[in-house]
Design an enzyme around this catalytic site. Structure first.
Site, mmCIF file in Angstrom:
data_model
loop_
_atom_site.group_PDB
_atom_site.id
_atom_site.type_symbol
_atom_site.label_atom_id
_atom_site.label_comp_id
_atom_site.label_asym_id
_atom_site.label_seq_id
_atom_site.Cartn_x
_atom_site.Cartn_y
_atom_site.Cartn_z
ATOM 1 N N SER A 1 40.781 35.454 48.756
ATOM 2 C CA SER A 1 41.812 36.006 49.622
ATOM 3 C C SER A 1 41.793 35.264 50.965
ATOM 4 O O SER A 1 41.010 34.340 51.168
ATOM 5 C CB SER A 1 41.619 37.515 49.777
ATOM 6 O OG SER A 1 40.269 37.890 49.648
ATOM 7 N N ASP A 2 42.641 35.684 51.879
ATOM 8 C CA ASP A 2 42.796 34.967 53.148
ATOM 9 C C ASP A 2 41.571 35.150 54.043
ATOM 10 O O ASP A 2 40.827 36.115 53.893
ATOM 11 C CB ASP A 2 44.060 35.466 53.856
ATOM 12 C CG ASP A 2 45.312 35.187 53.032
ATOM 13 O OD1 ASP A 2 45.393 34.091 52.450
ATOM 14 O OD2 ASP A 2 46.187 36.074 52.961
ATOM 15 N N GLN B 1 37.881 46.870 50.725
ATOM 16 C CA GLN B 1 39.303 46.748 51.052
ATOM 17 C C GLN B 1 40.133 47.870 50.428
ATOM 18 O O GLN B 1 39.664 48.581 49.543
ATOM 19 C CB GLN B 1 39.820 45.378 50.568
ATOM 20 C CG GLN B 1 39.446 45.045 49.123
ATOM 21 C CD GLN B 1 39.298 43.548 48.856
ATOM 22 O OE1 GLN B 1 39.673 42.717 49.688
ATOM 23 N NE2 GLN B 1 38.785 43.193 47.692
ATOM 24 N N TYR C 1 54.060 34.548 47.642
ATOM 25 C CA TYR C 1 53.092 34.331 48.727
ATOM 26 C C TYR C 1 53.835 33.961 50.016
ATOM 27 O O TYR C 1 54.941 33.417 49.968
ATOM 28 C CB TYR C 1 52.109 33.210 48.358
ATOM 29 C CG TYR C 1 51.007 33.600 47.389
ATOM 30 C CD1 TYR C 1 50.760 34.925 47.043
ATOM 31 C CD2 TYR C 1 50.193 32.625 46.823
ATOM 32 C CE1 TYR C 1 49.742 35.262 46.161
ATOM 33 C CE2 TYR C 1 49.176 32.949 45.933
ATOM 34 C CZ TYR C 1 48.956 34.276 45.608
ATOM 35 O OH TYR C 1 47.948 34.588 44.736
ATOM 36 N N ASP D 1 38.913 31.167 44.186
ATOM 37 C CA ASP D 1 40.169 31.930 44.172
ATOM 38 C C ASP D 1 39.981 33.071 45.152
ATOM 39 O O ASP D 1 39.683 34.200 44.771
ATOM 40 C CB ASP D 1 40.417 32.450 42.751
ATOM 41 C CG ASP D 1 41.648 33.337 42.671
ATOM 42 O OD1 ASP D 1 42.440 33.341 43.638
ATOM 43 O OD2 ASP D 1 41.812 34.039 41.663
HETATM 44 N N1 AAT Z 1 44.022 35.559 41.583
HETATM 45 C C1 AAT Z 1 44.494 36.408 42.601
HETATM 46 C C2 AAT Z 1 44.501 35.801 43.901
HETATM 47 C C3 AAT Z 1 43.640 36.039 44.894
HETATM 48 S S1 AAT Z 1 42.401 37.136 44.610
HETATM 49 C C4 AAT Z 1 41.153 36.900 45.777
HETATM 50 C C5 AAT Z 1 39.870 37.676 45.367
HETATM 51 O O1 AAT Z 1 38.798 37.216 46.192
HETATM 52 C C6 AAT Z 1 39.910 39.197 45.550
HETATM 53 O O2 AAT Z 1 39.670 39.822 44.308
HETATM 54 C C7 AAT Z 1 38.783 39.491 46.551
HETATM 55 O O3 AAT Z 1 38.124 40.720 46.315
HETATM 56 C C8 AAT Z 1 37.874 38.301 46.326
HETATM 57 N N2 AAT Z 1 36.946 37.983 47.425
HETATM 58 C C9 AAT Z 1 37.182 38.039 48.753
HETATM 59 N N3 AAT Z 1 36.094 37.687 49.445
HETATM 60 C C10 AAT Z 1 35.125 37.384 48.548
HETATM 61 C C11 AAT Z 1 33.763 36.957 48.651
HETATM 62 N N4 AAT Z 1 33.185 36.762 49.847
HETATM 63 N N5 AAT Z 1 33.065 36.729 47.502
HETATM 64 C C12 AAT Z 1 33.639 36.922 46.296
HETATM 65 N N6 AAT Z 1 34.925 37.334 46.141
HETATM 66 C C13 AAT Z 1 35.663 37.563 47.249
HETATM 67 C C14 AAT Z 1 43.855 35.287 46.179
HETATM 68 C C15 AAT Z 1 45.199 35.542 46.770
HETATM 69 C C16 AAT Z 1 45.543 34.678 47.963
HETATM 70 C C17 AAT Z 1 46.549 35.363 48.881
HETATM 71 C C18 AAT Z 1 47.265 34.401 49.775
HETATM 72 N N7 AAT Z 1 48.006 35.074 50.849
#
Ligand code: AAT
Length: 301
Positions: A161-162, A34, A228, A159
């Site tokens: 991402s979308d 990303q 958010y 935790d």
């Molecule tokens: N604490 C901060 C909030 C987050 S971070 C989400 C994290 O998930 C990112 O660092 C991303 O690299 C990680 N991530 C994404 N896909 C995977 C995966 N398949 N395995 C492991 N880690 C992953 C979330 C914010 C939410 C935003 C809402 N709009």
């Protein structure tokens, strides 16, 4: 879009974009997964952006990290082994370390650049890594949880991402099934589960998948996070078959959570004070109250 401002545009929230006035861009990079940007904003402090989407701001990260960690961990007695999927900034690790019973924290973040950037630009979050009980794995959370030894964890916190890009499978049923296997009987999960204002269709799918996979209880909760989309974000809180978990009535008092664990010079664990900013037992109970439109949609799935 306005010069000097960052606007958060995504097909996940068409027709709207929250904007932040930028003081200074402090990091821009492209990882294998990303685009990574860090900027200092005029009113929310430092901001972490992945693929154009805000992951956290200094001003309100407490609301998200405290709730995603303490909603599950205050619902069970003496959690000892916890897994975090995503969360490479370290904020959730920091929150988990408040629980003195926790012996082992595994974290599986897909993107090493997020960890490196957090250590450089977000020390008050990355301090979560400065805990001898933390084991960092850079890998896809889907494979990590699938390959975890059965019955290992008391709690898994996702935790993520979308569900566009690397996190998509973290919202799908096979991943929920792997989590059930990796948990002990009566173990719990808390996953990032989007906003009822924007994503009721996604939430319905997640709730339906969880009702099929988690044989204990299945609940949706939410918190305010002004940076958010729509200003709120939700979580799925579920437990596996075994000792019953009543998520709505916390069993751990927040009075015990005003210290975190970090390393001393010799590398052993030491406790230092860091008061909670957002979480308390009233917020915990309130998090499970849903507006009528959301209740109605989740009733008959
Ligand atoms: N604490 C901060 C909030 C987050 S971070 C989400 C994290 O998930 C990112 O660092 C991303 O690299 C990680 N991530 C994404 N896909 C995977 C995966 N398949 N395995 C492991 N880690 C992953 C979330 C914010 C939410 C935003 C809402 N709009």
């Amino acid at each position: 879009i306005m010069p000097g401002w960052f606007s958060e545009l995504s097909p996940m929230w068409t027709g709207e974009a929250h904007s932040f006035e930028v003081k200074e861009v402090v990091f821009e990079g492209k990882s294998d997964f990303q685009d990574v940007v860090v900027f200092d904003s005029v009113s929310y402090g430092r901001v972490l952006v992945l693929d154009g989407v805000i992951q956290l701001t200094q001003r309100d990260e407490c609301a998200y990290q405290e709730m995603i960690a303490h909603l599950p961990l205050c619902s069970i007695q003496n959690p000892a082994k916890v897994l975090v999927v995503g969360g490479g900034d370290g904020g959730v690790l920091r929150e988990i370390s408040r629980h003195e019973s926790v012996q082992q924290i595994d974290i599986c973040e897909i993107d090493k650049m997020v960890v490196d950037v957090a250590k450089e630009y977000f020390p008050e979050l990355a301090m979560g890594f400065a805990n001898p009980r933390v084991n960092l794995h850079i890998a896809d959370g889907v494979a990590f949880v699938r390959d975890a030894a059965p019955g290992t964890y008391d709690a898994i916190i996702v935790d993520s991402s979308d569900p566009v890009g690397p996190a998509q499978q973290l919202f799908e049923r096979p991943f929920f099934e792997s989590m059930v296997k990796a948990l002990r009987p009566g173990g719990v999960i808390c996953t990032q589960a989007e906003s009822p204002w924007l994503h009721m269709h996604i939430i319905k799918d997640i709730v339906a998948a969880c009702r099929q996979t988690f044989k204990g209880s299945v609940n949706y909760a939410w918190t305010t996070v002004p940076s958010y989309p729509s200003g709120i974000i939700g979580f799925m809180l579920c437990s596996t078959e075994g000792p019953a978990v009543d998520f709505r009535n916390p069993v751990v008092s927040p009075d015990k959570l005003d210290m975190i664990t970090i390393s001393d010079e010799g590398g052993s664990a030491k406790r230092v004070p860091l008061p909670l900013k957002y979480y308390n037992s009233d917020m915990h109970r309130a998090a499970f109250s849903l507006p009528t439109f959301a209740k109605r949609e989740l009733e008959h799935l």
